[in-house]
Scaffold this motif. Structure first.
Motif, PDB file in Angstrom:
ATOM      1  N   ALA A   1     -10.132 -13.450  16.536  1.00 14.63           N
ATOM      2  CA  ALA A   1     -11.509 -13.899  16.761  1.00 14.63           C
ATOM      3  C   ALA A   1     -11.752 -15.319  16.261  1.00 14.63           C
ATOM      4  N   ALA A   2     -11.076 -15.743  15.197  1.00 15.44           N
ATOM      5  CA  ALA A   2     -11.283 -17.086  14.641  1.00 15.44           C
ATOM      6  C   ALA A   2     -10.867 -18.188  15.616  1.00 15.44           C
ATOM      7  N   HIS A   3     -10.033 -17.846  16.599  1.00 10.94           N
ATOM      8  CA  HIS A   3      -9.534 -18.831  17.558  1.00 10.94           C
ATOM      9  C   HIS A   3     -10.146 -18.671  18.940  1.00 10.94           C
ATOM     10  N   MET A   4     -11.191 -17.840  19.030  1.00 12.16           N
ATOM     11  CA  MET A   4     -11.790 -17.555  20.331  1.00 12.16           C
ATOM     12  C   MET A   4     -13.226 -18.066  20.384  1.00 12.16           C
ATOM     13  N   GLU A   5     -13.655 -18.452  21.594  1.00 13.39           N
ATOM     14  CA  GLU A   5     -15.024 -18.909  21.809  1.00 13.39           C
ATOM     15  C   GLU A   5     -15.599 -18.248  23.052  1.00 13.39           C
ATOM     16  N   LEU A   6     -16.886 -17.953  22.980  1.00 16.90           N
ATOM     17  CA  LEU A   6     -17.635 -17.579  24.169  1.00 16.90           C
ATOM     18  C   LEU A   6     -18.058 -18.880  24.821  1.00 16.90           C
ATOM     19  N   VAL A   7     -17.680 -19.082  26.077  1.00 20.08           N
ATOM     20  CA  VAL A   7     -18.042 -20.299  26.806  1.00 20.08           C
ATOM     21  C   VAL A   7     -18.941 -19.891  27.966  1.00 20.08           C
TER      22      VAL A   7
END
Length: 160
Positions: free
Chosen positions: A70-76
């Motif tokens: 999760a620390a390396h993921m983004e909602l775009v």
């Protein structure tokens, strides 16, 4: 691997200003993805033709999020205008998945409603995007799980 569902409902944008060359207002839609994954999940709202620069949707989307990454993921979330001749990205909102799941308990996180500025290509604000989200309970995804009546033998499926 431990996962959670991230249920998002795109609610609305406001303050969008984009006109077609004919002077007519464009219609708007939104796409949402989770970046930082090997196979991104992508969703798209319907096109809103009725609310001018303040479109509303109530479009629900459900993502599966690997909580260890999760620390390396983004909602775009990209806000797009469409006309008969083109589709154009007006701007986007980027939110860290880590920030969305922060403070979540083992039972999940109750429904939250948030609003973020939509940033245009040069970083200038292009209105605001509102969405609600809910984080589900932890579940374990089993890799290579065969459908009922089958079992996996390496890369091959075998009927029982």
């Amino acid at each position: 691997m431990d996962y959670r569902t991230l249920d998002i409902t795109i609610l609305s944008t406001n303050g969008l200003t984009m006109y077609s060359s004919s002077g007519k207002r464009n219609h708007f839609y939104v796409t949402a993805t989770i970046s930082g994954t090997a196979s991104p999940q992508r969703f798209k709202t319907t096109t809103n033709k009725n609310n001018g620069s303040d479109p509303t949707w109530e479009s629900r989307m459900s993502f599966k999020v690997n909580i260890n990454k999760a620390a390396h993921m983004e909602l775009v979330v990209q806000v797009k205008a469409t006309s008969m001749l083109f589709d154009k990205t007006l701007g986007e909102v980027r939110v860290s998945i880590k920030d969305l799941i922060e403070g979540v308990t083992s039972e999940g996180k109750t429904l939250q409603t948030v609003s973020y500025p939509v940033k245009g290509r040069s970083g200038e604000p292009q209105g605001r995007l509102s969405f609600s989200y809910k984080v589900g309970k932890i579940f374990t995804k089993q890799l290579n799980k065969a459908p009922p009546g089958y079992e996996y033998l390496g890369n091959m499926k075998h009927v029982k």
